[in-house]
Design an enzyme around this catalytic site. Structure first.
Site, PDB file in Angstrom:
ATOM      1  N   ASP A 133       0.857  -1.164   0.000  1.00  0.00           N
ATOM      2  CA  ASP A 133       0.000   0.000   0.000  1.00  0.00           C
ATOM      3  C   ASP A 133       0.908   1.234   0.000  1.00  0.00           C
ATOM      4  O   ASP A 133       2.084   1.158   0.355  1.00  0.00           O
ATOM      5  CB  ASP A 133      -0.902  -0.022   1.237  1.00  0.00           C
ATOM      6  CG  ASP A 133      -1.907   1.111   1.239  1.00  0.00           C
ATOM      7  OD1 ASP A 133      -2.538   1.348   0.195  1.00  0.00           O
ATOM      8  OD2 ASP A 133      -2.046   1.775   2.278  1.00  0.00           O
ATOM      9  N   ASP A 139      -0.296   5.125   0.719  1.00  0.00           N
ATOM     10  CA  ASP A 139      -0.611   6.111   1.750  1.00  0.00           C
ATOM     11  C   ASP A 139      -0.505   5.479   3.138  1.00  0.00           C
ATOM     12  O   ASP A 139      -1.215   4.520   3.446  1.00  0.00           O
ATOM     13  CB  ASP A 139      -2.027   6.663   1.558  1.00  0.00           C
ATOM     14  CG  ASP A 139      -2.151   7.506   0.302  1.00  0.00           C
ATOM     15  OD1 ASP A 139      -1.368   8.442   0.150  1.00  0.00           O
ATOM     16  OD2 ASP A 139      -3.040   7.209  -0.519  1.00  0.00           O
TER      17      ASP A 139
END
Length: 355
Positions: A26, A28
């Protein structure tokens, strides 16, 4: 592979970057936050890449196209090509293309990343509900996205146009804290229209399908900061996961995690890719031990003992404390609240408890 009901974190004698062929990272809250690299991310990823691990960046944020994300990563010191980036915009565009004819008009409620993904699938983005769209595609449009765009979506959905959402994350990390995400915007359209979107992003199957098709991963490790997207998505896909505490999820939420939200491994940040992981062991009386740390449930609360506790604990000792707390909480039913006594155990982790 991920267990149906996990009651403790997993074990790996080898470094994770040597066990798994691909890290599905991922962005963010894991690699960057507010546009700046998360501490230790750049060096950790460089080491994993040099060791032969393929790095793929998988994000529910549909705002930016993969080429822009890759350029940003490269500027931060994490070399990446557009082909290394998989977004929920790509997943939702494939979902729409599977269900709508080629050349279909799609009302675009989002940014350039979603526009490019729709065009890539042979769909035609339009800007108004009056353009007779065959579908509505909604993705994160950024903090300054005009309110009028939600109105256009509401008009179309209320008129019966099929509605698709890239993802429904209610929040998104920013440089100033936690901000409203696409899920909050989806709720606006839902309230206005009474409709229900088909969702593509993590933790749902369309995103996992998109990721595997684009990376060809054989033994992937999902690396994320959110229980309800990254970790649940890994659980649904039957693959292992690493939760890092540099984004949305804090220790208290991790300890209360329901079974489908329990990661295989836990850690402070991306340095955990470069080490082995010791699993907690049952230590009698319902207690769990790892290294010099020990945790148990007592009088409805969690108790942490040993050198995993206290402000002076660092590094491996902190991780041992976190692992035994997870085991004690999950084996007792981590989804329950521990009568407020969870706070004392979290505080005992010192600096990690505030990560």
């Amino acid at each position: 592979m991920t267990e149906d009901v996990r009651t403790a974190t997993g074990a790996s004698e080898k470094r994770l970057d040597a066990v798994y062929d691909t890290a599905l990272l991922d962005l963010d809250g894991v690699v960057y936050a507010g546009g700046e690299a998360v501490a230790h991310a750049v060096d950790s990823l460089a080491t994993a890449r040099e060791g032969g691990m393929h790095l793929a960046y998988v994000t529910n944020n549909a705002l930016r196209p993969p080429s822009t994300v890759a350029a940003h990563l490269s500027e931060l010191g994490v070399p990446a090509d557009a082909s290394d980036v998989i977004t929920s915009a790509q997943a939702v565009a494939r979902l729409i293309a599977d269900e709508q004819p080629e050349g279909a008009r799609v009302l675009l409620i989002g940014g350039e990343g979603l526009r490019q993904a729709l065009v890539e699938r042979g769909l035609v983005p339009v800007d108004s509900a009056d353009d007779e769209p065959a579908a509505v595609a909604q993705g994160y449009g950024g903090p300054d996205f005009p309110w009028s765009r939600f109105a256009e979506a509401g008009y179309a959905v209320r008129a019966g146009v099929p509605w698709y959402a890239s993802n429904t994350d209610l929040t998104i990390p920013s440089g100033r804290g936690i901000a409203p995400g696409n899920g909050a915007a989806v709720e606006v359209v839902r309230i206005a229209s009474g409709g229900e979107p088909k969702v593509a992003g993590k933790p749902l199957p369309p995103m996992h399908r998109e990721t595997i098709l684009r990376t060809g991963a054989k033994r992937p490790l999902v690396v994320g900061d959110r229980l309800d997207t990254d970790i649940e998505g890994a659980h649904a896909g039957g693959v292992d996961s690493l939760l890092v505490l540099t984004g949305v999820t804090d220790v208290a939420a991790l300890l209360r995690a329901v079974p489908e939200h329990r990661p295989t491994y836990v850690g402070r940040d991306l340095r955990e890719l470069l080490v082995g992981h010791e699993a907690p062991r049952a230590d009698g009386d319902g207690a769990w031990a790892c290294g010099g740390a020990r945790a148990r449930v007592a009088d409805g609360g969690l108790v942490l003992e040993g050198n995993g506790a206290g402000a002076g604990a660092e590094g491996g000792a902190l991780l041992d404390g976190l692992r035994v707390l997870c085991a004690a909480a999950w084996s007792a039913g981590g989804e329950r609240a521990f009568d407020g006594e969870i706070a004392g155990a979290v505080q005992a982790l010192g600096e990690l408890g505030g990560a």
